[in-house]
Motif scaffolding. Structure first.
Motif, PDB file in Angstrom:
ATOM      1  N   UNK A  73       0.844  -1.268   0.001  1.00 57.20           N
ATOM      2  CA  UNK A  73       0.031   0.088   0.119  1.00 57.20           C
ATOM      3  C   UNK A  73       0.915   1.156  -0.033  1.00 57.20           C
ATOM      4  N   UNK A  74       1.970   1.446   0.729  1.00 57.26           N
ATOM      5  CA  UNK A  74       2.886   2.243   0.560  1.00 57.26           C
ATOM      6  C   UNK A  74       3.398   2.642  -0.698  1.00 57.26           C
ATOM      7  N   UNK A  75       3.599   1.569  -1.287  1.00 55.36           N
ATOM      8  CA  UNK A  75       4.262   1.605  -2.733  1.00 55.36           C
ATOM      9  C   UNK A  75       3.092   2.227  -3.497  1.00 55.36           C
ATOM     10  N   UNK A  76       1.824   1.771  -3.398  1.00 52.17           N
ATOM     11  CA  UNK A  76       0.916   2.308  -4.212  1.00 52.17           C
ATOM     12  C   UNK A  76       0.494   3.671  -4.133  1.00 52.17           C
ATOM     13  N   UNK A  77       0.688   4.240  -2.767  1.00 51.78           N
ATOM     14  CA  UNK A  77       0.488   5.555  -2.710  1.00 51.78           C
ATOM     15  C   UNK A  77       1.602   6.338  -3.304  1.00 51.78           C
ATOM     16  N   UNK A  78       2.682   5.804  -3.193  1.00 55.28           N
ATOM     17  CA  UNK A  78       3.840   6.538  -3.744  1.00 55.28           C
ATOM     18  C   UNK A  78       3.635   6.867  -5.275  1.00 55.28           C
ATOM     19  N   UNK A  79       3.178   5.528  -5.843  1.00 59.17           N
ATOM     20  CA  UNK A  79       2.712   5.569  -7.370  1.00 59.17           C
ATOM     21  C   UNK A  79       1.596   6.787  -7.751  1.00 59.17           C
ATOM     22  N   UNK A  80       0.889   6.731  -6.689  1.00 54.30           N
ATOM     23  CA  UNK A  80      -0.319   7.716  -6.985  1.00 54.30           C
ATOM     24  C   UNK A  80       0.293   9.347  -7.157  1.00 54.30           C
ATOM     25  N   UNK A  81       1.264   9.476  -6.105  1.00 54.89           N
ATOM     26  CA  UNK A  81       1.792  11.101  -6.122  1.00 54.89           C
ATOM     27  C   UNK A  81       2.893  11.085  -7.117  1.00 54.89           C
ATOM     28  N   UNK A  82       3.733  10.100  -7.449  1.00 51.45           N
ATOM     29  CA  UNK A  82       4.658  10.104  -8.515  1.00 51.45           C
ATOM     30  C   UNK A  82       4.606   8.974  -9.330  1.00 51.45           C
ATOM     31  N   UNK A  83       4.155   9.203 -10.752  1.00 55.25           N
ATOM     32  CA  UNK A  83       4.003   8.111 -11.659  1.00 55.25           C
ATOM     33  C   UNK A  83       5.533   7.560 -11.904  1.00 55.25           C
ATOM     34  N   UNK A  84       6.374   8.169 -11.840  1.00 57.41           N
ATOM     35  CA  UNK A  84       7.691   7.785 -12.103  1.00 57.41           C
ATOM     36  C   UNK A  84       8.427   6.953 -11.227  1.00 57.41           C
ATOM     37  N   UNK A  85       7.548   6.691 -10.106  1.00 59.93           N
ATOM     38  CA  UNK A  85       7.920   5.746  -9.004  1.00 59.93           C
ATOM     39  C   UNK A  85       7.653   4.352  -9.058  1.00 59.93           C
ATOM     40  N   UNK A  86       7.892   4.003 -10.419  1.00 61.39           N
ATOM     41  CA  UNK A  86       7.510   2.290 -10.413  1.00 61.39           C
ATOM     42  C   UNK A  86       8.588   1.433 -10.652  1.00 61.39           C
ATOM     43  N   UNK A  87       9.830   1.983 -10.076  1.00 57.74           N
ATOM     44  CA  UNK A  87      10.842   1.046  -9.703  1.00 57.74           C
ATOM     45  C   UNK A  87      10.787   0.944  -8.265  1.00 57.74           C
ATOM     46  N   UNK A  88      10.726  -0.126  -7.809  1.00 57.95           N
ATOM     47  CA  UNK A  88      10.618  -0.606  -6.212  1.00 57.95           C
ATOM     48  C   UNK A  88      12.041  -0.831  -5.819  1.00 57.95           C
ATOM     49  N   UNK A  89      12.657  -0.377  -4.732  1.00 58.09           N
ATOM     50  CA  UNK A  89      13.755  -0.717  -4.231  1.00 58.09           C
ATOM     51  C   UNK A  89      13.867  -1.964  -3.687  1.00 58.09           C
ATOM     52  N   UNK A  90      14.392  -2.979  -4.495  1.00 60.76           N
ATOM     53  CA  UNK A  90      14.282  -4.196  -4.179  1.00 60.76           C
ATOM     54  C   UNK A  90      15.187  -4.762  -3.024  1.00 60.76           C
ATOM     55  N   UNK A  91      16.071  -3.961  -2.494  1.00 62.43           N
ATOM     56  CA  UNK A  91      16.681  -4.232  -1.317  1.00 62.43           C
ATOM     57  C   UNK A  91      16.143  -4.383  -0.369  1.00 62.43           C
TER      58      UNK A  91
END
Length: 147
Positions: A73-91
């Motif tokens: 859900x945190x990643x989804x929220x970040x995607x809503x605010x910043x569409x360029x945030x499609x790369x997950x920090x896989x670490x």
């Protein structure tokens, strides 16, 4: 006098023979005891491997699921605010579920691996970085997933 010394040596030989039999018996019993302890140790180890390790692994998998439920859900929220945030920090994530936006062709595939190693996602052995298209020629239904 000769009878006395002969009798003495016979008694000594009998005592030595009895002591030798005693120590042989003790040695045999000790060897049997060690065999029993080794079998008990093997059974205990097997029980630990079958029960405890599986249970601990289940707890880790459960924790991993909860962690992913928390992070997604945190990643989804970040995607809503910043569409360029499609790369997950896989670490931060150790397992990545295939989704309609990432590895869509892998959803429900038994070959999907989804583990992260050194910040790099290993999708599967046939396609380590995933497929470009929306379908995969190596796709096989996962028996654990109901679609």
């Amino acid at each position: 006098m000769e009878d006395w010394s002969k009798g003495f040596f016979e008694v000594m030989e009998n005592a030595v023979s009895d002591a030798e039999h005693f120590f042989n018996d003790v040695s045999d019993e000790f060897a049997e005891m060690l065999d029993v302890l080794a079998k008990i140790s093997e059974e205990f180890t097997e029980q630990v491997q079958n029960n405890l390790i599986a249970e601990v692994d289940g707890y880790f998998n459960e924790f991993d699921g909860y962690f992913n439920e928390f992070i997604e859900p945190i990643i989804d929220i970040c995607l809503e605010f910043d569409p360029q945030f499609d790369e997950i920090d896989l670490s931060l994530v150790t397992y990545v579920e295939p989704s309609p936006t990432q590895q869509a062709a892998c959803q429900g595939c038994r070959n999907y691996h989804g583990q992260v190693y050194g910040g790099n996602l290993l999708v599967c052995a046939m396609h380590p970085t995933g497929v470009e298209s929306e379908s995969c020629q190596d796709w096989e239904a996962d028996s654990d997933v109901n679609f």
